[in-house]
Write a protein that holds these residues in place. Structure first.
Motif, mmCIF file in Angstrom:
data_model
loop_
_atom_site.group_PDB
_atom_site.id
_atom_site.type_symbol
_atom_site.label_atom_id
_atom_site.label_comp_id
_atom_site.label_asym_id
_atom_site.label_seq_id
_atom_site.Cartn_x
_atom_site.Cartn_y
_atom_site.Cartn_z
ATOM 1 N N LEU A 1 0.834 -1.214 0.000
ATOM 2 C CA LEU A 1 0.000 0.000 0.000
ATOM 3 C C LEU A 1 0.861 1.254 0.000
ATOM 4 C CD1 LEU A 1 -2.863 -0.897 2.520
ATOM 5 C CD2 LEU A 1 -3.003 -0.797 0.026
ATOM 6 N N LYS B 1 2.133 1.725 -3.490
ATOM 7 C CA LYS B 1 1.057 2.002 -4.442
ATOM 8 C C LYS B 1 0.450 3.386 -4.223
ATOM 9 C CE LYS B 1 -2.411 0.964 -7.327
ATOM 10 N NZ LYS B 1 -2.219 0.861 -8.783
ATOM 11 N N TYR B 2 0.145 3.731 -2.965
ATOM 12 C CA TYR B 2 -0.594 4.962 -2.671
ATOM 13 C C TYR B 2 0.233 6.014 -1.935
ATOM 14 C CZ TYR B 2 -4.524 2.009 -3.944
ATOM 15 O OH TYR B 2 -5.380 1.171 -4.621
ATOM 16 N N GLY B 3 1.455 5.673 -1.550
ATOM 17 C CA GLY B 3 2.318 6.637 -0.883
ATOM 18 C C GLY B 3 2.484 6.364 0.596
ATOM 19 N N ALA C 1 -0.288 7.983 2.972
ATOM 20 C CA ALA C 1 -1.575 7.295 3.086
ATOM 21 C C ALA C 1 -1.616 6.394 4.315
ATOM 22 C CB ALA C 1 -1.842 6.480 1.820
ATOM 23 N N GLU D 1 4.380 14.135 1.868
ATOM 24 C CA GLU D 1 4.691 12.890 1.188
ATOM 25 C C GLU D 1 6.194 12.806 0.894
ATOM 26 O OE1 GLU D 1 4.702 9.709 0.559
ATOM 27 O OE2 GLU D 1 2.587 9.862 -0.028
ATOM 28 N N TRP E 1 9.242 8.997 -3.357
ATOM 29 C CA TRP E 1 8.071 8.291 -3.867
ATOM 30 C C TRP E 1 7.371 9.105 -4.950
ATOM 31 C CZ3 TRP E 1 2.773 9.252 -4.031
ATOM 32 C CH2 TRP E 1 1.965 8.170 -4.401
ATOM 33 N N GLU E 2 7.239 10.416 -4.732
ATOM 34 C CA GLU E 2 6.599 11.270 -5.735
ATOM 35 C C GLU E 2 7.375 11.256 -7.050
ATOM 36 O OE1 GLU E 2 6.352 15.016 -3.701
ATOM 37 O OE2 GLU E 2 4.285 14.637 -3.053
ATOM 38 N N LYS F 1 6.804 7.904 -8.850
ATOM 39 C CA LYS F 1 5.495 7.835 -9.498
ATOM 40 C C LYS F 1 5.479 8.656 -10.777
ATOM 41 C CE LYS F 1 2.223 6.107 -8.103
ATOM 42 N NZ LYS F 1 1.681 4.736 -8.305
ATOM 43 N N THR G 1 0.064 -3.483 -7.438
ATOM 44 C CA THR G 1 0.525 -4.320 -6.337
ATOM 45 C C THR G 1 1.139 -5.625 -6.821
ATOM 46 O OG1 THR G 1 -1.097 -3.408 -4.833
ATOM 47 C CG2 THR G 1 -0.224 -5.567 -4.279
#
Length: 455
Positions: A68, A71-73, A76, A218, A222-223, A226, A238
């Motif tokens: 997770l 996938k979502y940071g 999150a 964030e 990671w940013e 992405k 995932t």
């Protein structure tokens, strides 16, 4: 990022470690109290350990949380996870039967597991290259501070276990709170409120952690990952990340190395984290209060040595620092086998050596290396997979351990030989395979290791 900024975010995220270790030790410090209150057997205690933050609960949470977070940071996870932790702790402190207690340990453990890969990854990604080890070390200090505070509370609130005068100085508060719930007579139902109050303290800290962590920015790494993945039209789902972990040879070698050092160490550490006070009370013959006091002393040593670790890990040869730390662990178990756990001098020396190794522990190096050796694309997922493997197998070992150990510690010596062998294995694997990452950026490490092959 400025040094001050990374330190501030490290402290906020490190509360996850506080709550991880705090949940384990809170359960451990009150284990005998819950056993007496609910009429539990050693088998019941084994199941509590197996599904807790110490083992399977954290394992399940880690494999979910790792993917997770990729996938979502990372943010999150920090926005919602502490709410799950608070729900689990609430179940424990309100428990009136074994299934309720078991469920509370499981929910709390899952939350701990969800948060760990994200926290170690976030700290590494937000740190300056010369302070990455330091910041990981600071996060591990929180892992020591949590148990210390919990054990001090447990000591102050401890019920009488050896007649009048053996209770903690704040046991009157336990009696007062118990009376509010209609429990006015001395006995196991009243005594267990000592543990309920300890878990209440974790509930308060979890609320504070939630307020701080959900305000974090964030991760820039990671940013950027992405954005790059979107530009190259790469899959970042995932199951795609999961497949990449086991089809890339570099990933497989890294997982085997990290799981090798962490599993063999954690099989021992998980037992110490959950059963230490119980072992001291049954095999060692100490009172609940004295067992907690001895553990407090050990955790104070851990905090001090972890501070030293955080100050030197970015400046010295990490291979030999690792070797020194695990050598203390091996020596501790060989000593207790030789002298015996019934010897007070043996217990004190064992406590000292175990405290020294825990400050320069395998977990510190695992947290550092696991966050360095994988690309940002599946950095947290990789840690989640390894955490799942390690704590899942620790759950199985916890069930086996209670049967080796016996109801009154009659099998302690056999168990101790197993512990020494596991730690020796961790010492050899880590010393031989330690990576050379000190002074390098995460991007440099990724380029050196993968040479563009990060599929």
């Amino acid at each position: 990022m400025e040094n001050k900024g990374s330190l501030k975010s490290t402290i906020a995220v490190s509360l996850t470690n506080y709550l991880d270790a705090g949940a384990i030790v809170a359960g451990a410090s009150g284990l005998t109290l819950w056993k007496d209150y609910l009429g539990l057997t050693e088998g019941h205690l084994g199941w509590l350990n197996a599904i807790s933050a110490n083992c399977l609960g954290a394992a399940i949470g880690a494999i979910i949380g790792g993917f997770l977070a990729d996938k979502y940071g990372r943010k999150a996870i920090y926005t919602y996870n502490m709410l799950v932790y608070m729900a689990g702790v609430t179940l424990i402190l309100c428990a009136v039967n074994f299934p309720m207690l078991l469920l509370g340990f499981l929910v709390t453990g899952i939350s701990v597991g969800v948060g760990v890969p994200a926290s170690w990854t976030y700290i590494s990604e937000s740190s300056e290259v010369k302070n990455r080890g330091r910041n990981i070390g600071i996060s591990q200090m929180a892992w020591g501070i949590g148990p210390t505070i919990i054990l001090i509370l447990g000591t102050l609130l401890a019920p009488p276990t050896g007649g009048a005068g053996t209770e903690g100085i704040l046991f009157g508060l336990v009696e007062s709170v118990a009376s509010l719930f209609g429990v006015t007579e001395a006995g196991s139902a009243q005594n267990v409120f000592s543990s309920r109050l300890v878990f209440t303290s974790l509930l308060i800290v979890a609320f504070i952690a939630w307020q701080l962590q959900r305000r974090l920015d964030e991760s820039k790494a990671w940013e950027e990952m992405k954005t790059t993945s979107a530009g190259k039209d790469k899959k970042t789902g995932t199951f795609d990340s999961f497949g990449a972990l086991f089809t890339n040879k570099t990933n497989v070698r890294t997982i085997l190395f990290l799981a090798g050092i962490y599993l063999t160490w954690n099989l021992v550490s998980s037992v110490m984290g959950f059963f230490q006070q119980h072992i001291y009370e049954t095999a060692g013959g100490l009172s609940n209060e004295h067992a907690n006091l001895l553990s407090v002393g050990q955790w104070l040593i851990i905090i001090a040595t972890t501070f030293v670790f955080s100050m030197i890990v970015d400046k010295v040869n990490q291979r030999w620092l690792y070797c020194l730390g695990v050598s203390f662990a091996v020596a501790a178990w060989l000593l207790i086998i030789t002298i015996g756990i019934n010897s007070l001098s043996g217990l004190l020396t064992f406590t000292l050596l175990w405290g020294l190794q825990a400050g320069v522990s395998v977990q510190s190096f695992y947290a550092l290396w696991a966050s360095e050796l994988f690309p940002a694309r599946y950095r947290a997922a990789a840690q989640g997979v390894m955490f799942f493997i390690v704590r899942g197998l620790s759950a199985v070992w916890g069930l086996v351990f209670v049967y080796i150990y016996g109801e009154h510690g009659e099998g302690f010596t056999v168990a101790a030989y197993v512990m020494a062998a596991l730690l020796l294995t961790s010492l050899i694997i880590g010393t031989v395979g330690a990576p050379s990452t000190r002074g390098k950026t995460l991007e440099e490490i990724t380029r050196e290791r993968y040479k563009g092959d990060e599929r």
